[in-house]
Design an enzyme around this catalytic site. Sequence first.
Site: not given
Lengths: 182, 256, 422
Positions: A122, A146-148, A161
Amino acid sequence: MSQTVQSSGDTPDENRRDFLTLATTAVGVVGTGMALWPFVDSMNPSKDVLALSSVEVNLSNIAVGQAIKVMWRGKPVFIRHRTEREIKEAEDVALNQLVDPETDDARVQKKEWLIVVGVCTHLGCIPMGTATGEPRGDFDGWYCPCHGSHYDSSGRIRKGPAPLNLHVPTYTFLTDTSVKIG
Amino acid sequence: MRKFALTAIAAAFALTAFANASKASEGVVPPEMDWSWKGLFGTYDRAQLQRGFQVFKNVCASCHSMRYLAFRNLEGIGFNDDQVKAIAAEYDIEDGPNDDGEMFTRSGKPADHFPSPFPNAKAAAAANGGATPPDLSLMAKARAHGPDYIHALLTGYEEEAPAGVEMAEGKHYNHYFPGHQISMPPPLYGDDVEYTDGTEASIDQEVQDVTAFLNWIAEPELEARKAMGMKVLLFLLVLTAMLYAVKRKIWAKIEH
Amino acid sequence: MSAPVWNNKVVKWVDDRLPIISMVHHAAYEYPTPKNLSYMWNFGSLAGFILVTMILSGIFLVMNYTPHADMAFDSVERIMRDVNYGWLLRYLHVNGASMFFICVYIHIFRGLYYGSYKAPREVLWWIGILILLAMMATAFMGYVLPWGQMSFWGATVITNLFSAFPVIGDPLVTWLWGGFSIGNPTLNRFFSLHYLLPFVILGLVVLHVWALHAVRSNNPTGVEIKTPQDSIPFHPYYTIKDLFGMGVFLIIYLYFVFFAPNFFGEPDNYIMANPLSTPAHIVPEWYFLPFYAILRSIDFSFLGMPAKLLGVLAMFAAIIVLFVIPWLDTSKVRSSRFRPVYKWFFVLLIIDCFVLGYCGAKSPADPFMGLQGLQVITMGQLATLYYFLHFLVIMPVVGKMERPKPLPASISESVLKGGANA
């Protein structure tokens, strides 16, 4: 006076000047362009950096179920000694469930060793799940805080993501317990 | 234009003479040798460089370091990948710390640098009667007359100092060394190595070969530099001639 | 000058809001330039071109350079050996410095010969001297960065000059060093300033060109532009002439870069800095030699001032004197072409500068040019004396006494007469 100037535009002499100017400009522009290349190329990896672009790793100390991180080209590489269960999980997933469809077979050379570049596809964070006790996400692999993004036991993206699976570096097994990455 | 050319030539001459006159000129001027890499088109002789490397590693390297030589660089003197790996593997390199926090030695790899014979400059001085053997990687650029000086120095030893010269303890008389008293004993006698290519290892051959090698490691870019320079200058000559033609044309109608 | 009318809508839109395009158009396109400029007028634009080359190669060198006393030398060698085209960038930069000074010195002597410093061009001339001073500081600090033996000892000797000043001398030197000798803090601050100063020079160059366009270019006759027939637009006439000059210059410059890259350098700078041993013969780079000779030629004390202080003052005075020559020159005529007497003194000044340069390179006790009985130091003293006499005495006196040759009525008139009195 102005008439002579007007008419001289058609003489062969005047055409020669135009051609000459044009050709000189072209040569000059090409030369300038070529002169810029050394400056640009000086920012590419230098010879000493390229010379260090492979590492050898001894695998004999990694127990089944454990994983380690090694540095390769300034990035972490995850090496996981997979359990039977993890291998089976990775092999049993149907390709149509995957964001970035790839078989487990295509991602490993020896079933028990998974070697991937530990950089989330990502935005470049390092996913958790290598050290024992760290969260490994919903699919027994890695979890990027950070963003799962969730990766499975083959390093493939399953949820979150990130668009692509964890990258597999080029590597060769020198012996059963020693691998050269890069 | 004629005036301009004359001025330019005069300026170039004055400058060159001036710059040459202002060079420090200490010591005895060494004889000028006819090296293969001299001149606009000069290149290195790979076989000679490999022989020079043999002399360096068998003789010089027992006292002198070569910090800017990495084994991978040896491809530049004509060794292939496998040969470089084999040469690197002959040397022990200190590495670490390992997972136990210990330093350890392993065999060399192409990315490693040539190991120094001494752990540091003080150890080198202590083992050599107080004089540190200088690093050789830049020697050919770090002395006036470069390769000519190295060649002259290596062949410039005299067994006996001239009458009236008082030699200090442990020093050797050398005709070309500034002050003539050098700590390094004569390093080459002839037949110090057995050349793999069968060349006879006379002292003169060895000196020329090792000098060539030292010049290469000081200026490994020399061949690429000259080749590129030729193309660049040819290009510029053409472009400048064209610019001059355009200039003549544009100015043709101007009284100046 | 009326503002040009722009046909292109985008150009017009921008120019109405920020007239930068009109400005460049005035400065580099329609700028009325004397039609009789010789090739001696090429060196200003050449110097500008090298400045850009130096800044560009410098920026890329910095990407691989490490300003630390323990690593600087190694990082330079890494640039030479491992960085792609690193040797080219470094040799461009190293030889570029010499080329920069060659062009600027020719530019300055051209100004001296044709009286380009005289009214109304005094401020233009001053800015030029400031550029020279900034260049000297930049070149000196840049030479320290590779941290070789000459870097280290050159820096030591030059910074020690400031210890000559009474009372403040020693604290000043310690402050410059950031320690008790040249060391890592010194290297770091020199690096910082070496990166800063070129942009200061760039700013000064903008002012220099601005001032030039306010007072217009001088020319070989020294007679101002009087009618439109005297001038031609800068473009295409002088753009093409400058470009041709640039081609010739590049051939010379790049010959050194590719075929004699260490010609202007000293071998000792390929030895890593060693605070325990000074090279047998230390010399500054060639472009500082005349000033170094002036510094060394003062070996006597005077009025209670020690020789060291006098030497430093003399060296600085050698440049400061240039600031006042617009008033020291009393001649009514600008160009030496019409000054039959001063012309020869000018030739003498050039020879004098070369003599100073030679003396700066040699040991004081050496014989001058192999002449037994004439020591370098003595010759250096004579040459220093002439240098100051030239500006302080000869310039005002000859200007008053000399009878100049008749000037042409205008630039066009001199052009039409051809090379008759050229």
